[in-house]
Design a protein around this motif. Structure first.
Motif, short mmCIF file in Angstrom:
data_model
loop_
_atom_site.label_atom_id
_atom_site.label_comp_id
_atom_site.label_asym_id
_atom_site.label_seq_id
_atom_site.Cartn_x
_atom_site.Cartn_y
_atom_site.Cartn_z
N ARG A 280 -1.90 0.95 2.62
CA ARG A 280 -1.31 1.69 1.51
C ARG A 280 -2.40 2.04 0.51
NH1 ARG A 280 2.87 -1.75 -1.83
NH2 ARG A 280 3.26 -2.95 0.06
N LEU A 282 -3.44 2.45 -3.42
CA LEU A 282 -3.06 1.95 -4.74
C LEU A 282 -3.98 2.52 -5.81
CD1 LEU A 282 -2.46 -1.80 -3.81
CD2 LEU A 282 -0.74 -0.03 -4.16
N ASP A 340 5.76 2.55 -3.22
CA ASP A 340 5.51 1.11 -3.07
C ASP A 340 6.75 0.37 -2.59
OD1 ASP A 340 2.89 1.42 -3.83
OD2 ASP A 340 3.22 0.82 -5.92
N ASP A 344 7.09 -1.67 0.87
CA ASP A 344 7.42 -3.09 0.89
C ASP A 344 8.60 -3.37 1.81
OD1 ASP A 344 5.40 -3.80 -0.84
OD2 ASP A 344 6.65 -3.70 -2.64
#
Length: 387
Positions: A280, A282, A340, A344
Motif C-alpha cells: 500500500r 502511504l 486504507d 485493511d
C-alpha cells in the motif's frame, strides 16, 4: 472553446484501468483531462481475472460495450483445491452480473484508452518523469514536453512513482511472485464452463501446494496460462527457476496437472517472473493529488480483484478531486481513509483465506499463520472470496 494544450484541468499519469476510469469520470464532469500513457512493459501482464462485480463499473463508465471480445474470454466461475485435496466449484452464472472475464491486459487497456479518447480525454504517449508544485499548479515534465495542471492522478502502478516523488512511501506486506508460462489450447470448444464436452474449461483453477499455489485459466484465441505463486525467496528451493523444474512442480499437482494434460500442454521453453506482492502507498492522496489502482494499493492475486479495484479507485479518486475543486479541502483525506479501510478489510479476508490451508508446515504457509488453530470462519474462506 479551445483549451490550452499544455494546461489541462487534470493530468492523469498511467493508461491502465485505474487511469482510464479516473479520466473518464473527470471528463464526464466537464474537466479537461490529459491521460499520459506509455507502451506496456513486455511480459508485465499475462492474464488477470475480472470479477462480475466489475461489469456495473464498466457500464457506468460507458465502456462495457466498447471492449472487443478479442481482449477477454468468459470466466463462468472458480474451482479450487484448498484446505484439502477435493476440488470445489463456485459459479457466476446465477449471480446478478453474469460471467466474469479472463482478461488479456494489453488489448484490454488499449480498448479502454480508445474509449477515453472518444469521450474527449486527450491522450499523450510518453511518461511523466517528474512533478513539482509551483503555486497552485503542478508542473510535470513529460517525454518531450512540459505540462501544468492544478490536479494530478498517479495511476503509474505498484511503483507509485509520482506519489513517492511527492513524499509518500510504499509499504510491502510480502514479496509474492508468479512464475508464469503460456501454452496453446489444442481443443477449443467455446462456452464449455467445466470442460464437460472435452473443450477448455471456462473457469479459473487454484490448487495449493507446499510452496504456495498454482493458478491456471484459458484465454481467448487459443492460449492457456499457468502460474506458480510463491514468495520470491522460495522460488529456487521450489525448483521454479528453470522450465524443467517448473514443469516437474506442475507434474506433482493433482488438478492443475489433469487440466494441463487435457489440453495437451507441453513443457514451456521459457518462464516469466511477475511481481505479485501486496503493498500500500502511504498516504495515497494529498492536496491536489490522488493515487489510484496499484499506485494506491496492491492486493494478493488470490483475491482476483486487481482490475475491479483499479476501476473502483479510479472513479473514487476522480470524485475526490472533483470535490476538492468544488471547495472541499478534506476530500483527498477522505479518499485516503477509504483506500486504507478497504485495504485493511482485504488483509483480514486474505488472512482468513490462507488460514484455510493447514496441511503444510512449510515457510510459505507458516509465514501466513496457517498453523496453531483455525477459526470456523477462517476455515470456510476460499480463494476469490475476498474480492
Amino acid at each position: 472553446m479551445t483549451r490550452p494544450r499544455h494546461s489541462p484541468d487534470v493530468l492523469v499519469a498511467g493508461g491502465g484501468p485505474a487511469g482510464v476510469a479516473a479520466a473518464l469520470t473527470l471528463a464526464s464532469r466537464g474537466a479537461d483531462v490529459v491521460l499520459v500513457h506509455s507502451a506496456p512493459e513486455p511480459g508485465r501482464h499475462v492474464l488477470e481475472s475480472l470479477s462480475p462485480l466489475a461489469r456495473p463499473l464498466l457500464r457506468g463508465l460507458g465502456v462495457l460495450d466498447r471492449l472487443p471480445s478479442a481482449c477477454h474470454a468468459p470466466c463462468y466461475g472458480n474451482q479450487s483445491s484448498w484446505g484439502g485435496p477435493a476440488l470445489r466449484s463456485s459459479d457466476f452464472l446465477h449471480g446478478p452480473y453474469g460471467a466474469g472475464w479472463h482478461v488479456d491486459r494489453a488489448p484490454f487497456d488499449a480498448a479502454l484508452r480508445r474509449a477515453a479518447r472518444a469521450a474527449g480525454v486527450r491522450l499523450h504517449a510518453g511518461r511523466v518523469r517528474s512533478v513539482a508544485r509551483h503555486g497552485s499548479r503542478w508542473r510535470a515534465t513529460l517525454s518531450g514536453t512540459v505540462m501544468t495542471a492544478p490536479y494530478l492522478v498517479d495511476a503509474t502502478g505498484a511503483r507509485a512513482r509520482l506519489a513517492r516523488g511527492l513524499g509518500a512511501r510504499v509499504v510491502h506486506t510480502d514479496h509474492l511472485v508468479a512464475v508464469t508460462a503460456e501454452a496453446p489450447v489444442v481443443l477449443p470448444v467455446p462456452d464449455d464452463p467445466y470442460g464437460t464436452r472435452g473443450g477448455p474449461e471456462r473457469t479459473s483453477l487454484v490448487e495449493s501446494t507446499p510452496f504456495g499455489w498454482w493458478y491456471t485459466a484459458s484465454l481467448s484465441h487459443g492460449r492457456h496460462v499457468l502460474m506458480a505463486v510463491t514468495d520470491a525467496d522460495l522460488v529456487a528451493g521450489a525448483g521454479l527457476r528453470t522450465p524443467e523444474g517448473w514443469w516437474a512442480a506442475l507434474a506433482a499437482t493433482r488438478h492443475v496437472r489433469t487440466r494441463a494434460a487435457a489440453h495437451r500442454i507441453t513443457p514451456p521453453d521459457r518462464l516469466r517472473v511477475l511481481p505479485a506482492g501486496t503493498s500500500r502507498t502511504l498516504p495515497p492522496a494529498g492536496p491536489g493529488w490522488v493515487a489510484a489502482g496499484d499506485a494506491a494499493a496492491v492486493t494478493d492475486p488470490i483475491a482476483a480483484r486487481g482490475i475491479t479495484h483499479a476501476l473502483a479507485t479510479g472513479i473514487a479518486a476522480a470524485t475526490a478531486l472533483t470535490e476538492e475543486a468544488e471547495g472541499d479541502p478534506r476530500a483527498p483525506s477522505r479518499y485516503a481513509a477509504l483506500v486504507d479501510a478497504v485495504h485493511d478489510e482485504f488483509l483480514r479476508a486474505r488472512a482468513a483465506c490462507y488460514r484455510g490451508e493447514e496441511r503444510w508446515d512449510t515457510p510459505f504457509w507458516t509465514r501466513r499463520g496457517t498453523h496453531g488453530g483455525v477459526t470456523r470462519q477462517a476455515a470456510g474462506a476460499t480463494p476469490g472470496s475476498s474480492r
